[in-house]
Design a protein around this motif. Structure first.
Motif, short mmCIF file in Angstrom:
data_model
loop_
_atom_site.label_atom_id
_atom_site.label_comp_id
_atom_site.label_asym_id
_atom_site.label_seq_id
_atom_site.Cartn_x
_atom_site.Cartn_y
_atom_site.Cartn_z
N MET A 108 0.83 -1.22 0.00
CA MET A 108 0.00 0.00 0.00
C MET A 108 0.86 1.27 0.00
N SER A 109 0.21 2.40 -0.35
CA SER A 109 0.90 3.69 -0.31
C SER A 109 1.25 4.03 1.14
N GLU A 110 2.12 5.00 1.32
CA GLU A 110 2.63 5.30 2.66
C GLU A 110 1.49 5.70 3.61
N ASN A 111 0.62 6.62 3.16
CA ASN A 111 -0.47 7.06 4.04
C ASN A 111 -1.43 5.91 4.38
N ALA A 112 -1.74 5.10 3.37
CA ALA A 112 -2.66 3.98 3.59
C ALA A 112 -2.03 2.98 4.55
N ALA A 113 -0.73 2.72 4.37
CA ALA A 113 -0.04 1.75 5.23
C ALA A 113 0.02 2.25 6.68
N ARG A 114 0.31 3.54 6.86
CA ARG A 114 0.34 4.10 8.23
C ARG A 114 -1.02 3.96 8.89
N ALA A 115 -2.08 4.24 8.11
CA ALA A 115 -3.44 4.13 8.66
C ALA A 115 -3.79 2.67 8.95
N MET A 116 -3.31 1.75 8.11
CA MET A 116 -3.60 0.33 8.34
C MET A 116 -2.94 -0.16 9.63
N LYS A 117 -1.69 0.29 9.83
CA LYS A 117 -0.98 -0.11 11.04
C LYS A 117 -1.74 0.37 12.28
N TRP A 118 -2.20 1.63 12.20
CA TRP A 118 -2.97 2.24 13.29
C TRP A 118 -4.28 1.46 13.50
N THR A 119 -4.93 1.11 12.38
CA THR A 119 -6.21 0.40 12.43
C THR A 119 -6.07 -1.00 13.04
N ALA A 120 -5.08 -1.74 12.56
CA ALA A 120 -4.89 -3.13 13.01
C ALA A 120 -4.65 -3.19 14.52
N ALA A 121 -4.00 -2.13 15.03
CA ALA A 121 -3.70 -2.10 16.46
C ALA A 121 -4.96 -1.88 17.30
N ARG A 122 -6.01 -1.37 16.68
CA ARG A 122 -7.23 -1.06 17.43
C ARG A 122 -8.33 -2.11 17.32
N LEU A 123 -8.30 -2.89 16.23
CA LEU A 123 -9.35 -3.89 16.05
C LEU A 123 -9.13 -5.08 16.99
N GLY A 124 -10.23 -5.58 17.56
CA GLY A 124 -10.14 -6.76 18.41
C GLY A 124 -10.26 -8.03 17.58
N PRO A 125 -10.11 -9.19 18.22
CA PRO A 125 -10.18 -10.46 17.49
C PRO A 125 -11.52 -10.65 16.78
N ALA A 126 -12.62 -10.21 17.39
CA ALA A 126 -13.94 -10.40 16.77
C ALA A 126 -14.03 -9.64 15.45
N GLU A 127 -13.57 -8.36 15.49
CA GLU A 127 -13.62 -7.55 14.26
C GLU A 127 -12.71 -8.16 13.19
N LYS A 128 -11.51 -8.61 13.64
CA LYS A 128 -10.56 -9.17 12.67
C LYS A 128 -11.11 -10.43 12.01
N THR A 129 -11.76 -11.26 12.80
CA THR A 129 -12.34 -12.48 12.25
C THR A 129 -13.45 -12.16 11.26
N PHE A 130 -14.30 -11.17 11.65
CA PHE A 130 -15.40 -10.77 10.75
C PHE A 130 -14.84 -10.34 9.39
N LEU A 131 -13.80 -9.50 9.41
CA LEU A 131 -13.23 -9.00 8.16
C LEU A 131 -12.57 -10.12 7.36
N ALA A 132 -11.85 -11.00 8.06
CA ALA A 132 -11.10 -12.07 7.37
C ALA A 132 -12.04 -13.06 6.68
N ASP A 133 -13.23 -13.22 7.24
CA ASP A 133 -14.17 -14.21 6.69
C ASP A 133 -15.02 -13.69 5.53
N LEU A 134 -14.89 -12.41 5.19
CA LEU A 134 -15.75 -11.85 4.13
C LEU A 134 -15.38 -12.45 2.77
N PRO A 135 -16.36 -12.64 1.87
CA PRO A 135 -16.07 -13.18 0.53
C PRO A 135 -15.56 -12.09 -0.42
N LEU A 136 -14.88 -12.50 -1.49
CA LEU A 136 -14.36 -11.54 -2.48
C LEU A 136 -15.44 -11.07 -3.45
#
Lengths: 471, 250
Positions: free
Chosen positions: B77-105
């Motif tokens: 990802m671009s620098e701004n997007a990557a910085r925001a992703m790092k910030w985001t991943a640190a805030r999401l809990g396991p439930a949110e992460k599982t929900f996102l990971a299980d979504l279909p393409l």
């Protein structure tokens, strides 16, 4: 059953075919009936099959899409459209009147009729432009004249500026009719309301002279000649065409869209006020164009061909930025402070509306007169004095001559006179003064409140600011 | 059936709530979310929770590249997007992460396909910005209608089909709140604009209203409290570019 083989009595989606009104190579038009729809209806049915041109079906798709969104007395009312993937058709109100091309088979029209009918067509064009639509195929066969005004038909090549243009990029060839297609359409621009002004100029030319200005060239090269070669001035074909009419027609036929009338409303205004048409060298062009005329036409054509694609401006906004502004000023007491205040506000409106056209109007109150009264000398001089006062009032506005006109209305009721003038001339914005409130005025009702209550357009009411007497 | 498309929410809670209010007022039969629930914005947890609530009530939810990056990483990802992703991943809990990971393409339904980016290589997230991008997307599926997000720029690409096919791909830039007719003789690739980070110089949140009975698609625009979101982005210490573009919509 194929549309070509349909017979009277057959039904299409509940519409019963009565009589085949017209048939051509592309399709047929039937009068139809339906239990849920009253009034006379017509159905347009295309002949599709092997070898059918894709543009025929795109034309049906376009017309159904656009007609469905148009309303008012200048278009046929839309009723229904068939599924394009199954059987394309369009059902609409049957417009019973005289097609303009049929009328012109009797020969050219007298000047007064050209102006009257031309103004009615201009009113119809202004109406569809206001509804975001450019027709792009105006011609004598697509105008029907009837009591309620001119009705425009066949929106198969039209463009709505809020909807996809189904012809854009689809066809490499310009779409339009040989007699009236505009220079910009010939170079692939389908976005300009001015294209309808050009086509209307071709129609006016034919109404006045009996001939289309550029003939009806079949080849694209023949059609493109209009980008370089100016038409013969109408007066060189018929000296009875007055100079003001030639001025109007040739202004519509300018190669560069920006040099034509800025709106159909402004064209209508000139057709309704021949004595106010500012004459330029167009009015005096004669016979075959000389060397300078050919150079001018050639340069205009070069410019049109090399024009960068126009900045995309919504069609309806292009119309509203070229409004007719009416200044209704009371000069019965001379140029008093209120008249000066009105002028100040007119200035502001004109500053904000580049391309606006100003109609200065004042009302000369008359007593009730019988039909047998003829204007007397005193009345004539009062009229002239008021006209001079009106022109003097407008002098410091410094509006270019071609964009201002002056009108002294003689009337018993000033409010009615202002309203009639505004609706007849499709005025977009009225600026007028209001006298301070008084007991008598409240009792009688003021001219401005009458106009505000009944005007079909915006009204700015100007009042002199006063301090509250009770303070 | 009336379908509301929402996409590219990007953790913008104010925009999402304004859009859901508008959808509620309009009245629809169902909601389809075309992805990118998180990334860029300051409210990832709230955004995921709200969307998960929609899913519980029957909404179809598709995975976007930012949703994917929470689990898969943001190295491309671009620098701004990557910085925001790092910030985001640190805030999401396991439930949110599982929900996102299980979504279909993607999701196929009759002749319609719902996807975040394109039907062409959806896992590599190509942008459908121009006619030739849409042509690639059409070539990858037999679906007649494709609905996507990803570019944050509303667009409608269309081409004639069957015996009428000309091979020409036409591009239309939709006008806000004006229904566009969809006809049976064409294929369409509709790009719905972003809820949470518009990039078409209109800062209002965008959602799509598809009425397949009437055969119309409308790109709706909704004003929201942009300043409130901007203040949150600033308070979170996310890159300045990310709040600036919310104000200008570019």
């Amino acid at each position: 059953m194929l549309p070509r083989d349909l017979a009277p009595g057959a039904a299409v989606d509940g519409f019963v075919l009565k009589e085949r009104i017209a048939v051509g190579g592309m399709g047929a038009i039937w009068s139809v009936e339906h239990p849920d729809h009253s009034g006379p209806l017509v159905m347009k049915l295309p002949f599709l099959g092997a070898g059918a041109d894709v543009s025929t079906i795109i034309g049906y798709e376009t017309e159904a899409m656009i007609l469905r969104r148009l309303s008012g007395r200048h278009v046929p009312a839309f009723v229904a459209a068939g599924d394009l993937a199954v059987l394309p058709y369009i059902v609409m109100e049957r417009v019973s009147g005289t097609p303009l091309d049929e009328r012109l088979r009797l020969g050219p029209m007298a000047v007064e009729e050209v102006a009257r009918v031309g103004a009615r067509i201009a009113a119809a064009v202004e109406d569809i432009h206001r509804q975001h639509v450019v027709h792009l195929d105006l011609k004598t066969g697509n105008v029907i004249l009837l009591e309620r005004g001119a009705v425009l038909i066949d929106f198969g090549l039209a463009r709505h500026d809020e909807l996809p243009d189904l012809f854009a990029e689809e066809s490499d060839l310009p779409m339009g009719s040989p007699a009236t297609i505009s220079p910009e359409q010939l170079v692939g621009d389908r976005t300009q309301p001015a294209s309808d002004i050009f086509a209307l100029g071709c129609v006016l030319y034919e109404m006045a002279t009996g001939e289309p200005p550029f003939g009806e060239p079949v080849s694209l090269a023949g059609q493109k000649r209009r980008l370089f070669a100016p038409p013969r001035p109408p007066r060189s074909l018929d000296r009875k065409v007055p100079r003001w009419m030639q001025e109007i027609i040739l202004k519509c036929l300018e190669v560069e869209a920006g040099r034509r009338y800025a709106s159909a409303g402004q064209l209508l205004f000139d057709l309704r006020h021949p004595d106010q048409v500012p004459l330029t060298e167009r009015a005096d062009r004669a016979g075959q164009e000389g060397f300078t005329g050919r150079i001018r036409g050639w340069l205009g054509g070069r410019r049109a061909e090399q024009m960068p694609p126009q900045r995309k401006v919504p069609i309806a906004r292009r119309i509203s930025t070229a409004p007719v502004v009416m200044a209704a000023v009371d000069l019965a007491r001379g140029a008093d402070p209120l008249a000066n205040e009105v002028r100040l506000h007119v200035r502001r409106v004109l500053d904000a509306e580049e391309g606006a056209r100003l109609a200065c109007v004042t009302v000369l109150k008359t007593k009730l007169v019988g039909d047998d009264d003829t204007p007397d000398e005193a009345g004539r001089s009062a009229y002239l004095a008021r006209l001079i006062a009106l022109k003097d009032w407008a002098r410091t506005l410094d509006v270019p001559e071609e964009r201002v006109s002056f009108h002294v209305l003689e009337a018993v009721n000033p409010g009615d006179a202002i309203l009639d003038y505004a609706s007849h001339n499709r005025v977009d914005h009225i600026v007028m003064g209001a006298r301070a409130a008084s007991a008598l005025r409240r009792h009688l009702g003021s001219v401005s409140s009458h106009v505000v209550a009944e005007a079909l357009c915006s009204v700015t009411v100007v009042r002199l600011k006063e301090s509250d007497a009770s303070e | 059936m009336r379908t509301a498309f929402i996409t590219d929410i990007h953790a913008n809670r104010e925009a999402l709530e304004a859009v859901l209010d508008d959808i509620d007022t309009e009245g629809v039969d169902r909601i389809v979310c075309l992805g990118d629930i998180v990334g860029y914005g300051p409210d990832p947890v709230a955004a995921v929770d709200i969307v998960a609530g929609l899913a519980d009530r029957g909404a179809i939810i598709i995975k976007g590249n930012h949703d994917h990056a929470v689990d898969a990483g943001w190295h491309s990802m671009s620098e701004n997007a990557a910085r925001a992703m790092k910030w985001t991943a640190a805030r999401l809990g396991p439930a949110e992460k599982t929900f996102l990971a299980d979504l279909p393409l993607g999701h196929r339904e009759g002749d319609a396909l719902f996807v975040h980016a394109s039907a062409h290589n959806p896992e590599s997230w190509p942008y459908v910005l121009e006619a030739h991008d849409a042509a690639q997307s059409f070539a990858a599926t037999d679906a007649r209608l494709i609905f996507s997000g990803h570019t944050h720029v509303p667009a409608l690409f269309h081409t004639l089909i069957g015996t009428l096919a000309t091979g020409k791909m036409l591009t239309f830039r939709p006008v806000a709140d004006k229904p566009v007719p969809l006809s049976g003789i064409r294929r369409y690739h509709a790009v719905i604009g972003a809820v949470g980070q518009p990039r078409d110089r209109d800062s209002r949140a965008c959602w799509g209203l598809w009425d397949d009975g009437a055969g119309e698609l409308t790109w709706r625009r909704v004003p929201y409290d942009v300043e409130a979101t901007v203040a949150k982005v600033q308070a979170a210490g996310l890159p300045d570019r990310l709040w600036m573009r919310l104000l200008t919509g570019d």
